[in-house]
Design an enzyme around this catalytic site. Sequence first.
Site, short mmCIF file in Angstrom:
data_model
loop_
_atom_site.label_atom_id
_atom_site.label_comp_id
_atom_site.label_asym_id
_atom_site.label_seq_id
_atom_site.Cartn_x
_atom_site.Cartn_y
_atom_site.Cartn_z
N ASN A 257 -39.96 3.84 -78.60
CA ASN A 257 -39.12 2.78 -79.16
C ASN A 257 -39.61 2.33 -80.53
OD1 ASN A 257 -41.36 1.54 -77.42
ND2 ASN A 257 -40.72 -0.21 -78.66
N ASP B 136 -35.14 -0.74 -75.64
CA ASP B 136 -36.44 -0.12 -75.31
C ASP B 136 -36.30 1.21 -74.59
OD1 ASP B 136 -39.29 0.04 -75.28
OD2 ASP B 136 -39.26 -0.57 -73.18
N GLU C 219 -45.47 -1.35 -78.07
CA GLU C 219 -45.28 -2.78 -77.86
C GLU C 219 -46.24 -3.61 -78.72
OE1 GLU C 219 -44.68 -0.48 -75.21
OE2 GLU C 219 -42.72 -1.05 -75.99
O1 LIG Z 1 -44.35 2.37 -76.50
C1 LIG Z 1 -45.42 2.77 -76.06
O2 LIG Z 1 -46.40 3.09 -76.74
C2 LIG Z 1 -45.49 2.89 -74.60
C3 LIG Z 1 -46.63 3.36 -73.96
C4 LIG Z 1 -46.61 3.52 -72.58
C5 LIG Z 1 -47.86 4.09 -72.01
O3 LIG Z 1 -48.69 4.55 -72.80
O4 LIG Z 1 -48.10 4.09 -70.81
C6 LIG Z 1 -45.42 3.19 -71.86
C7 LIG Z 1 -44.34 2.74 -72.61
N1 LIG Z 1 -44.39 2.58 -73.92
C8 LIG Z 1 -43.08 2.44 -72.00
O5 LIG Z 1 -42.13 2.05 -72.70
C9 LIG Z 1 -42.91 2.61 -70.63
O6 LIG Z 1 -41.82 2.45 -70.09
C10 LIG Z 1 -44.02 3.02 -69.87
C11 LIG Z 1 -44.13 3.22 -68.53
C12 LIG Z 1 -45.40 3.61 -68.33
C13 LIG Z 1 -46.01 3.95 -67.06
O7 LIG Z 1 -47.07 4.59 -67.11
O8 LIG Z 1 -45.48 3.58 -66.00
N2 LIG Z 1 -46.07 3.65 -69.49
C14 LIG Z 1 -45.23 3.30 -70.48
#
Ligand SMILES: O=C(O)c1cc(C(=O)O)c2c(n1)C(=O)C(=O)c1cc(C(=O)O)[nH]c1-2
Lengths: 586, 586
Positions: free
Chosen positions: B265, B307, B181
Amino acid sequence: VLAGVGTASANDEVKELSGNPANWAMQTGDYANTRYSKLDQITAENAKDLQPVWTFSTGVLRGHEGGPLVIGDTMYLHTPFPNRVYAMDLNEEGRIKWMYEPKQDPAVIPVMCCDTVNRGLAYGDGKIFLHQADTTLVALDVENGDVVWSVKNGDPGKGESGTAAPMVYNDKVFLGISGGEFGVHGSITAYNIADGSQAWRGYSTGPDDMTLMDPEKTTHLGQAVGVDSGTATWEGDQWKIGGGTTWGWFSFDPEENLIYYGTGNPSTWNPVQRPGDNRWSMTIFARDIDTGMTKWVYQMTPHDEWDFDGVNEMILVDQEIDGEDRKTLVHFDRNGFGYTMDRVSGELLVAEKFDPAVNWATHVDMKTGRPQVVAEYSTGQNGEDVNTTNVCPAALGSKDQQPAAYSPDTNLFYVPTNHVCMDYEPFEVEYTAGQPYVGATLSMFPAGKVTEDGTDNLGNFIAWDAAKGEIKWSIPEAFSVWSGALATAGNVVFYGTLEGHLKAINAETGEELYRFKTPSSIIGNVTTWEHDGKQYIGVLSGLGGWAGIGFAAGLSGDTDGLGAVGAYKSLSSYTALGGVLTVFAL
Amino acid sequence: VLAGVGTASANDEVKELSGNPANWAMQTGDYANTRYSKLDQITAENAKDLQPVWTFSTGVLRGHEGGPLVIGDTMYLHTPFPNRVYAMDLNEEGRIKWMYEPKQDPAVIPVMCCDTVNRGLAYGDGKIFLHQADTTLVALDVENGDVVWSVKNGDPGKGESGTAAPMVYNDKVFLGISGGEFGVHGSITAYNIADGSQAWRGYSTGPDDMTLMDPEKTTHLGQAVGVDSGTATWEGDQWKIGGGTTWGWFSFDPEENLIYYGTGNPSTWNPVQRPGDNRWSMTIFARDIDTGMTKWVYQMTPHDEWDFDGVNEMILVDQEIDGEDRKTLVHFDRNGFGYTMDRVSGELLVAEKFDPAVNWATHVDMKTGRPQVVAEYSTGQNGEDVNTTNVCPAALGSKDQQPAAYSPDTNLFYVPTNHVCMDYEPFEVEYTAGQPYVGATLSMFPAGKVTEDGTDNLGNFIAWDAAKGEIKWSIPEAFSVWSGALATAGNVVFYGTLEGHLKAINAETGEELYRFKTPSSIIGNVTTWEHDGKQYIGVLSGLGGWAGIGFAAGLSGDTDGLGAVGAYKSLSSYTALGGVLTVFAL
Ligand SMILES: O=C(O)c1cc(C(=O)O)c2c(n1)C(=O)C(=O)c1cc(C(=O)O)[nH]c1-2
Ligand SMILES: O=C(O)c1cc(C(=O)O)c2c(n1)C(=O)C(=O)c1cc(C(=O)O)[nH]c1-2
């Protein structure tokens, strides 16, 4: 003696609710502060089968004192600062009906001496009463948590804060105040339950119209106190910043129409700076519930030199003393003496050490009521900038805020105690409003270092005979027992430990029946209730309070946290912060 | 195909430890990510007698993902930021042997997209490996928590952060990176276990020397990928800020000497700004463990418009497909398709919806591997500043980080799922290093709003047949199942709910056998171990993660928290923050 008056409704409802053992309708269990429940499903025989049935994280770190109220199907649970209130449905494992979180200026945190604790809610007149850290007393609609009224009891800018549980009696809400380490002028205030208007306020020190004393009729051990007794033993205006705060529990005797409570230490902790007895700090008060007028007082620790706040609860149960039935008050003081008094007249009946390690006084003179101070341990006589060593108990006393329980079945008092001694070095300090007004450096350690009996436990859980002033049995605990006790008709008493164990004990023998390691240290008070015909036990864990202040506030020097950090450091082998309610059943 | 090489020691030890079901020596249970335990004391018959036996508060609020490691008599437990590590003695109810808390700049917190979570520790070579939020990989001496070495994997100033669990294989520690993100350039890095020096790094996008691809030998569904396939489907230099982060789990096939994982993503969330397939975001990678060279890839969601990060775990278990035994990889993707692939060749064998609500694509074309996108739900085709409504699943997918389990006894996969749809409105966004690079406004709601079947559950716990691509049974859950599953030889599977219940389920039938309300939401992964001959079940509670971000980060607008806040608001009726480990036994 006045008969209980008061506008029936609120009082009658609270009395009825707390008379039904299915509820836990006030923090203290009853007006007498017995913390005894008639529930008897959980017995000495079956307590080994207890198990946790549901748990709830409060979402708040730091010390969790007090316990939930249970009224009918609903539980009301509080937290330390920011002082959330949860109303929870017991039909659905504590599903949250409503939550209230006040907006408070966090500037109050540094004027809270001993962690951001809160000792719980009160109920009455369809309202839940919350005493916020910032001293605001707020009345919430029991149905939805809406604010009905709120009133400011003090000013954090002057070092005033709130930790004590409010209590409801008749048409009033009674409230204490904290800040003995900031030179706060201690008082107790009665607010009208309907609208929060002030009914009366009685100060601990000051002229008679502030202390609400009658020079002729108010007595100290049977003697009239005389004119302005609340200023007479202070130099000049020192009484105005003289402490005597009121952060403990309140007891009520409906027959005598009296409220009982104790006052805290005189400010500063440097006794050299405040010659005199410093009346009425360190004093048991019996006041008329309706008017606040003081019926009698008893000062346990005149001219305090050790921070032995006299705020611990007064347990109102009748005892046979020397073959005579007396209406007594039983009190386990910080100073290490267990007092049994006639609660009508204020006569001193018994005063004995409830920890054999106590050494600062040899005994209490039963005529004058004065403890006989041992010169070696007099921080005042040794003087400023001199380290008085090996005083027992330490400043946090043989017992601190953790309330005891009483069982009519055994006629024993169950007392969570500290077994800690200290070095204490007073120094000159100047008063500045809102700044610490302490004037002493302390360090604390196991009493065994002084008694040289090879022990290193910091606490005991004891059973006490208040008629004889004797320990019946004593369970050594590695750490001080900072949790409040519960006694039940099942012949079981409960308490929690700083390692985090809830323990069930045979009330007769002291034998351990059950233990469970809850998520964090227990400094909350164990409570019980019945729901759908089943008995439950509930307790808050959450490391903190004075004993846990190093962890709660992130302090690490041995003399930090008013001297408590060093003694409890090794708690880091057992536990970390976190507020969780654990509910047990068979 | 290379045979497993590697300097025996570390690898052999980890293999031996994880081969003994008394331990839980890696987060994933085994290299194949089955999360299956051979322990069978807890059975479908006796699971109803489970009870908590001890609990431990971590002292940290916010989301607690992952779970404890158990090696011999010691448990190793981590927390979210500040990323504490506790070594705890199982002989004494988790008495703390040592605790490590790194000093980290809290400036990393705002670049963590989805709460300050951490998915756990790894063990190998006498060291405990912690992946800090600030991307530091630190090796701690297993005996005392002393830092043996540490290395920075990324730069929070550029939006890089760490949440993924490290994994140890042979003489290397494998590490992912977060920040999709924030336009982070995703990669996976292998560090030498002895000293933390870098062995290799393979990027998700970029020229062949960065992606470690051989244009001739690296294949996509059997076709050579060609020269610089990691830049060819991007405009200009966009691949440099193109995401494809690697914050999920790693799997290892010792026979093939391959490591498997998925990439996240493409950045930004606004598809209009990045024409092309955006390879190799949203891709399953099979890399040589020793060299990092890519054997094969499969891009599940070319040119992502929703995403649907492809990082979910790859479960390496062999399946009989059309009468033939295949070495398969099974993967439940965010995009709602359950994929079964030949893990040696990368051939696509099965791709079916594991939530019937999925509507963004009709099916996956089995020849091209491309999902057949439904124009109505194409946020790119609908364009910028247009709200594409009722897309299923929502951005957090039919399954997010919560790992599934597999039981060889039933040959079923147990999958914690989301049942959530969304509205998605892309908008133009400019890249600034360290600032959010999102470019879309989302809101999320129960899938029942779209399927119009009168349901409003946000999750299901399903049993999946990966050979057929069929749901065997499905348990509706009020909230998404954000906890990882555990399968055991006792014919019991376990998972946790956002209300806070640990649940035990009959692995054959899906019948509920036991539930217990832990202190807070469960987003941790259930684990099991044996100690002194007794089987235990352990799980972290602690509300947070993306589903709980409103509570963890204090957000309240429905579209806050990248759109997740609104859907999970009613969790406030059940739970509050707080990290607690609950340990269960018969
Ligand atoms: O694109 C990324 O680098 C990234 C990192 C993370 C993360 O490190 O927790 C999540 C996501 N995306 C993501 O898309 C996502 O749905 C998500 C859920 C969670 C969580 O721990 O509940 N982390 C992340
Ligand atoms: O003098 C005061 O006003 C005052 C207030 C409080 C408090 O409000 O918590 C404590 C004390 N003193 C005190 O002396 C003390 O030992 C103490 C322990 C605790 C606790 O909650 O653990 N509070 C307090």
